[in-house]
Design a protein around this motif. Structure first.
Motif, PDB file in Angstrom:
ATOM      1  N   PHE A 107       0.864  -1.198  -0.006  1.00 42.99           N
ATOM      2  CA  PHE A 107       0.158   0.093   0.033  1.00 42.99           C
ATOM      3  C   PHE A 107       0.960   1.185  -0.139  1.00 42.99           C
ATOM      4  CE2 PHE A 107      -4.012   1.496   2.534  1.00 42.99           C
ATOM      5  CZ  PHE A 107      -4.277   2.443   1.337  1.00 42.99           C
ATOM      6  N   GLU A 108       0.740   1.997  -0.929  1.00 41.60           N
ATOM      7  CA  GLU A 108       1.894   3.179  -1.171  1.00 41.60           C
ATOM      8  C   GLU A 108       1.151   4.387  -1.497  1.00 41.60           C
ATOM      9  OE1 GLU A 108       5.872   2.136  -2.929  1.00 41.60           O
ATOM     10  OE2 GLU A 108       4.164   1.360  -4.575  1.00 41.60           O
TER      11      GLU A 108
ATOM     12  N   GLU B  82      -3.151  11.283   3.769  1.00 41.59           N
ATOM     13  CA  GLU B  82      -2.423  10.210   4.665  1.00 41.59           C
ATOM     14  C   GLU B  82      -3.221   9.372   6.038  1.00 41.59           C
ATOM     15  OE1 GLU B  82       1.576   9.398   7.195  1.00 41.59           O
ATOM     16  OE2 GLU B  82       1.062  11.331   6.393  1.00 41.59           O
TER      17      GLU B  82
ATOM     18  N   VAL C  72      -5.535   7.057   4.527  1.00 39.27           N
ATOM     19  CA  VAL C  72      -4.652   5.769   4.254  1.00 39.27           C
ATOM     20  C   VAL C  72      -4.297   5.051   5.180  1.00 39.27           C
ATOM     21  CG1 VAL C  72      -2.387   5.297   3.118  1.00 39.27           C
ATOM     22  CG2 VAL C  72      -3.719   6.792   1.942  1.00 39.27           C
ATOM     23  N   ARG C  73      -3.986   5.639   6.250  1.00 36.97           N
ATOM     24  CA  ARG C  73      -3.574   4.956   7.624  1.00 36.97           C
ATOM     25  C   ARG C  73      -4.769   4.278   8.140  1.00 36.97           C
ATOM     26  NH1 ARG C  73       1.660   5.006   8.829  1.00 36.97           N
ATOM     27  NH2 ARG C  73       2.859   6.828   8.169  1.00 36.97           N
TER      28      ARG C  73
ATOM     29  N   TYR D  41      -5.126   1.159   6.182  1.00 40.09           N
ATOM     30  CA  TYR D  41      -4.218   0.160   6.462  1.00 40.09           C
ATOM     31  C   TYR D  41      -4.335  -0.258   7.738  1.00 40.09           C
ATOM     32  CZ  TYR D  41       0.440  -1.568   7.032  1.00 40.09           C
ATOM     33  OH  TYR D  41       1.532  -2.594   7.120  1.00 40.09           O
TER      34      TYR D  41
ATOM     35  N   GLU E 229      -4.606  -4.670   8.352  1.00 40.27           N
ATOM     36  CA  GLU E 229      -3.619  -5.297   9.223  1.00 40.27           C
ATOM     37  C   GLU E 229      -4.315  -6.406  10.055  1.00 40.27           C
ATOM     38  OE1 GLU E 229       0.018  -2.665  11.117  1.00 40.27           O
ATOM     39  OE2 GLU E 229      -1.880  -2.014  11.501  1.00 40.27           O
TER      40      GLU E 229
ATOM     41  N   LEU F 158       3.330  -0.981   3.945  1.00 38.44           N
ATOM     42  CA  LEU F 158       2.879   0.313   3.615  1.00 38.44           C
ATOM     43  C   LEU F 158       4.170   1.078   3.528  1.00 38.44           C
ATOM     44  CD1 LEU F 158       0.656   2.601   3.647  1.00 38.44           C
ATOM     45  CD2 LEU F 158       1.102   2.669   6.402  1.00 38.44           C
TER      46      LEU F 158
END
Length: 691
Positions: A294-295, A305, A308-309, A312, A316, A330
């Motif tokens: 994941f970029e 961001e 995105v986090r 993510y 997880e 990531l």
């Protein structure tokens, strides 16, 4: 119930009263969007809380994802008719210029990069492009020219890489911007999204790659950035042949899109039609347990961001369920929405590890070729049968008008099936019974302006949506209750032309307007009728001002938020009208009053659908209603369920009066009424000119 004159007058007049100051919010519906988004975000994995439940649910979740992309059932896999139009020789790789048809007439142009010598099947990369179209001297070279350095690296390092153009910016352009600014809201009614086209093209690219002897079908990776990152998520979610995936700057969650408004920076290819009301972590989670990198960057304005986090973090959990945490990575690089080595090199290393079992430093010398060498089609060439520019018209099937049911039993079965589909596929975004808040009805004004009385009520339609309805009755009613209650549904056009004066009705200094139309309303009210007007969300006091270009754009993107929540603006306006009706029923003298719903133009469709779901409505007057779903308001997936004549038929045998439209478009409904014994003919048509 006899037709009342007031129904015609409320549709026709009151233009002379002008437009009141709007007093509109700079952030319309912001609280509503926050509340609705938080409800969906609270269940990012739909409450699934174990590996066993996830694994059992995943096949159905994949099907739902395909459905929301318009790919369930999947289109037929017809012959690709792949053609290589030229070859470019480089010192360490070869570029084949290729096009194929993912469906008849749907052309995909691309460049296939491969090593000069291939002695065994190699891993392959499907590179899907973002919005980086290249045009030079009026010639379109597509997105593949912009992203060629990615494909060149893969080919020079032992991969086959097929980089394909997007529909919007390919050599044979189509559309990504139907609702973004082109006014094609019927895309939503069709259940169409160009995200489905891009995902389907990806499915067919994999079909093509697996047909090539140079490709190992068990080692197919996928990557792309921006729009290509989004397509990477879609395809990895629905096609398990993708063995490893590295989406770049292609996803964030509903909080960013809807609440923080990054939707303004995205076209329609970024979104499915969110029928099942998912937050985007669920799409991402369908990739598990395959290797996933994941970029993103830390200052990307359209893929922030923080979102995105958040996604993510949910990934997880799902990867832990599979015992595959080592397959999830990531990378957050520095900068804005950019294509940097800080992002590219980790993705190169990722595929080396998972598709080739190699690790080591990454080098990336400049291997670019002239964009002219990458063009697939000759200048001005359009292959026979090309449908790219109109594929949005035909990619998804429309409702096919069935024969008129021949018996009451057959009609009852058909009606019940349609009503079930409407609840599940069109209006599923309405609150459930246990989610419906109290009306919290407040009488904010009660003006006696003999011979009329105007009461102004505020009520809660949903959390974050507080609306107003106006009730006009005789100041001294001659009966215990009026007969009937006429509820007029106003859209923005009607509000501005006829009803904006109501915004001042709660002021003590308010005086009723004068004129022939008002005289007719007075006459009807004095005869015992009650008149109510509802301006649903987005109309009148809760609307957004569209007097300048910036405001128009704001309004478009407000409207685009609703499908991300599994709704449409107009679908929720129907809910508002239903709630207004419930509010008016609490007024003592209206509790048992027969109700006539009235609407004109687009509002006629709102009145029609309100009546469909409110069996207590006895009569409906529709002035100049849209005769097709496409011409009317946007309702999720509606044109895949039924057409407007069938919608009208759902009101039979209640009294329906149509004004300003000919009988022919409604023939199916009329024929049904005849077969069911309707006498006199149903519905009735009023061809009189507006008075």
């Amino acid at each position: 119930m006899a037709t009342r004159t007031i129904g015609g007058w409320v549709l026709l007049g009151l233009a002379l009263f002008g437009t009141a100051s709007s007093g509109r919010s700079a952030e319309p519906l912001a609280e509503y969007f926050r509340i609705e988004t938080e409800r969906l975000a609270a269940r990012p994995l739909l409450g699934i809380d174990s590996a066993e439940r996830w694994k059992a649910s995943r096949p159905e979740l994949q099907r739902q994802c395909r459905e929301m992309l318009g790919l369930d059932p999947m289109p037929e896999k017809t012959d690709l008719n792949a053609k290589i139009t030229g070859v470019v020789e480089r010192p360490d790789f070869v570029i084949e210029k290729i096009h194929f048809q993912s469906a008849p007439g749907l052309f995909v142009t691309g460049n296939l990069y491969r090593p000069k010598v291939v002695t065994r099947p190699l891993p392959a990369i499907l590179y899907v492009c973002g919005h980086g179209g290249v045009v030079k001297n009026g010639l379109i070279y597509g997105c593949k020219a912009h992203y060629q350095h990615h494909a060149a690296w893969y080919a020079a390092n032992g991969y086959v890489c097929l980089v394909v153009d997007t529909l919007q910016l390919g050599e044979l352009p189509g559309l990504h911007h139907g609702t973004h600014h082109l006014g094609m809201w019927w895309w939503i009614s069709r259940g169409y999204t160009p995200a489905g086209i891009e995902a389907w093209n990806g499915v067919r690219v994999i079909d093509y790659l697996t047909s090539r002897p140079e490709v190992d079908p068990t080692r197919i990776g996928m990557t792309g950035r921006s729009g290509g990152g989004a397509t990477s998520w879609w395809l990895a979610a629905i096609d398990d042949r993708v063995a490893a995936v590295a989406p770049v700057a292609g996803i964030t969650d509903l909080t960013d899109h809807v609440v923080d408004g990054v939707i303004k920076g995205h076209c329609d290819c970024m979104y499915f039609v969110n029928l099942y009301r998912w937050d985007f972590p669920l799409v991402a989670a369908l990739t598990a347990p395959r290797p996933l990198l994941f970029e993103n960057t830390d200052k990307d304005p359209i893929f922030p961001e923080d979102g995105v986090r958040r996604i993510y973090g949910h990934l997880e959990q799902v990867y832990r369920w599979y015992g595959a945490s080592d397959r999830l990575g990531l990378v957050i690089g520095a900068g804005g929405h950019i294509d940097s080595t800080e992002i590219r090199h980790p993705s190169f290393a990722f595929f080396n590890k998972w598709l080739k079992g190699q690790e080591g430093p990454i080098e990336e010398p400049d291997r670019k070729v002239a964009i002219e060498d990458l063009k697939v089609l000759k200048p001005g060439e359009v292959p026979p049968g090309n449908r790219n520019d109109t594929i949005h018209e035909t990619f998804l099937p429309e409702f096919v008008t069935p024969p008129v049911p021949a018996s009451p039993a057959a009609w009852e079965s058909t009606r019940d099936r349609w009503m079930g589909q409407l609840r599940a596929k069109v209006f599923a975004g309405w609150p459930s019974e246990d989610e419906t808040p109290a009306l919290d009805l407040k009488r904010v004004a009660d003006l006696n302006r003999d011979p009329i009385r105007i009461r102004v009520f505020d009520y809660t339609s949903q959390p974050g949506v507080r609306l107003t309805t106006w009730l006009i009755t005789a100041a001294k009613p001659g009966r215990e209750q009026p007969d009937p209650l006429t509820l007029v549904v106003a859209d923005e056009t009607a509000w501005r032309a006829r009803w904006s004066w109501l915004a001042k009705a709660q002021e003590e200094t308010f005086q009723p307007p004068q004129g022939a139309e008002w005289t007719e309303i007075l006459r009807s009210v004095e005869q015992g009728s009650a008149l109510a007007i509802i301006a649903p969300r987005g109309v009148g006091p809760t609307g957004w001002d569209e007097k300048n270009e910036q405001a128009v754009k704001m309004g478009l993107h407000i409207r685009r938020r609703f499908p991300l929540l599994g709704q449409t603006l107009e679908g929720m306006q129907i809910w508002d009208v239903r709630r207004a009706l419930a509010a008016l029923r609490t007024v003592p003298e209206l509790g048992n009053a027969p109700v006539e719903l009235v609407g004109r133009g687009q509002a006629a469709a709102l009145a029609l659908w309100t009546a469909v779901f409110e069996p207590g409505v006895a009569q409906v007057t529709l002035d100049s209603p849209p005769v097709t779903v496409r011409d009317g308001p946007a309702f999720l997936n509606l044109s895949r369920v039924l057409g407007m004549p069938q919608a009208l038929a759902l009101l039979y045998p209640r009294t329906v009066r149509l004004v300003g439209t000919s009988p022919e478009p409604w023939r199916w409904a009329s024929d049904l009424a005849t077969k069911l014994g309707g006498n006199p003919p149903w519905p009735t048509f009023d061809h009189a000119e507006s008075r």
